[in-house]
Scaffold this motif. Structure first.
Motif, PDB file in Angstrom:
ATOM      1  N   ASP A  80       0.832  -1.201   0.000  1.00  0.00           N
ATOM      2  CA  ASP A  80       0.000   0.000   0.000  1.00  0.00           C
ATOM      3  C   ASP A  80       0.873   1.260   0.000  1.00  0.00           C
ATOM      4  N   PRO A  81       0.636   2.199  -0.933  1.00  0.00           N
ATOM      5  CA  PRO A  81       1.491   3.389  -1.040  1.00  0.00           C
ATOM      6  C   PRO A  81       1.472   4.288   0.199  1.00  0.00           C
ATOM      7  N   ASP A  82       0.364   4.352   0.908  1.00  0.00           N
ATOM      8  CA  ASP A  82       0.320   5.163   2.124  1.00  0.00           C
ATOM      9  C   ASP A  82       1.177   4.539   3.223  1.00  0.00           C
ATOM     10  N   PHE A  83       1.184   3.221   3.293  1.00  0.00           N
ATOM     11  CA  PHE A  83       2.027   2.520   4.262  1.00  0.00           C
ATOM     12  C   PHE A  83       3.502   2.711   3.895  1.00  0.00           C
ATOM     13  N   VAL A  84       3.812   2.644   2.610  1.00  0.00           N
ATOM     14  CA  VAL A  84       5.180   2.870   2.137  1.00  0.00           C
ATOM     15  C   VAL A  84       5.641   4.279   2.502  1.00  0.00           C
TER      16      VAL A  84
END
Length: 128
Positions: A80-84
Motif C-alpha cells: 500500500d502506497p500510504d504505508f510505504v
C-alpha cells in the motif's frame, strides 16, 4: 553503546542504526529510534534488509551510497502506497525529514490501518 567503526557492528545491528549517529548510540534520540522502527517494518515486509551489503562494512557503504533506505515502492510495489510513505518518512537519511515523534508515526499508522485490514481479507495484510 559505542562502536569505533562499522566493523564492530554485526550485519543485523547495522541495519537499524541511524546513519547520523556515527555508531555512537549515546547520540540516540527519538529520530534514531524512529529510523530503527522504520527499518524494522521495512525488513519485516521484505523478509530481508533493504540494503545489498553482504556484511556490515559493505552494508554501511550501501547505506551511505543510497542516503535513504531503498523504498518499498521499488522493492515491493504491491505494498500500500500510504504505508510505504510512512516507512519512507521513518527511514529518511536526514533526521529532520523523519517524523518528529512516535505519536505522529502512530497517528498515521492508525489512519492506514483500516486499508490494511480490508486488504487482509483479500490476501496478504500489507498488500493491496
Amino acid at each position: 553503546l559505542y562502536a569505533e567503526n562499522s566493523q564492530e557492528l554485526t550485519y543485523s545491528q547495522l541495519a537499524f542504526v541511524a546513519p547520523e549517529t556515527g555508531f555512537n548510540l549515546q547520540h540516540a534520540n527519538i529520530q534514531t529510534d524512529i529510523y530503527a522502527f522504520g527499518m524494522l517494518l521495512n525488513t519485516m515486509i521484505l523478509g530481508h534488509f533493504p540494503f545489498n551489503g553482504k556484511n556490515a562494512p559493505m552494508m554501511y557503504q550501501d547505506i551511505l551510497a543510497h542516503k535513504d533506505a531503498p523504498s518499498l515502492r521499488d522493492l515491493a510495489p504491491g505494498v500500500d502506497p500510504d504505508f510505504v510513505r510512512i516507512i519512507d518518512w521513518c527511514t529518511a537519511f536526514n533526521p529532520l525529514a523523519r517524523y518528529q515523534s512516535m505519536s505522529d508515526v502512530l497517528r498515521d499508522l492508525y489512519i492506514v490501518l483500516p486499508k490494511l485490514q480490508a486488504a487482509e481479507n483479500q490476501s496478504h495484510p500489507i498488500y493491496k
